[in-house]
Design an enzyme around this catalytic site. Sequence first.
Site, PDB file in Angstrom:
ATOM      1  N   HIS A  57       0.795  -1.409   0.099  1.00 26.16           N
ATOM      2  CA  HIS A  57       0.300   0.003   0.468  1.00 26.16           C
ATOM      3  C   HIS A  57       1.147   1.411  -0.057  1.00 26.16           C
ATOM      4  O   HIS A  57       0.333   1.873   0.042  1.00 26.16           O
ATOM      5  CB  HIS A  57      -0.920  -0.190   1.477  1.00 26.16           C
ATOM      6  N   HIS A  72       1.792   6.259  -0.993  1.00 23.78           N
ATOM      7  CA  HIS A  72       0.365   5.898   0.368  1.00 23.78           C
ATOM      8  C   HIS A  72      -0.321   6.224  -0.942  1.00 23.78           C
ATOM      9  O   HIS A  72      -1.282   6.926  -1.018  1.00 23.78           O
ATOM     10  CB  HIS A  72       0.415   6.750   0.864  1.00 23.78           C
TER      11      HIS A  72
END
Length: 149
Positions: A57, A72
């Site tokens: 992620h 992110h």
Amino acid sequence: MTTVTSPMAGRAVGLPAVPDPVFSGAMVGPGTAVDPGRAPTVAVSPVDGIVVSLHPHAFVVVDPGGRGVLVHLGIDTVQLNGDGFELVATKGDTVERGQAIVRWDPGAVERAGKSPLSPVIALEASTGSLTGLVEEGTVTSGAPLFVWS
């Protein structure tokens, strides 16, 4: 000086609109965010450098000048335990701007109840050290998001 480019195509969104106080409050550093399309896509490196942190992620690439850029992929996506993400790069890889790092599916992230909005952060930078910050409008993968001086 480092030009940080968009890791994917989408719509630029200022950090204050990111639904996570760590990012919206610029606690880890200033930057911007990209709201990607909902089709499967590839997140690419926003700078030339070394992949120093790599998770499904999120990733950090440090440029030759020692500046770390965090990408992110979505908000609270750590809770997905890697579902919908495929690592393309490896921690420790030397990468070029635009090189594939993670394949992911923003639509699947959204269907799982998470925001696909993706912050791009100049780690440990001062707000005044960024110029040309793009906080709205359409961006293509590889388009400049800000210059870090």
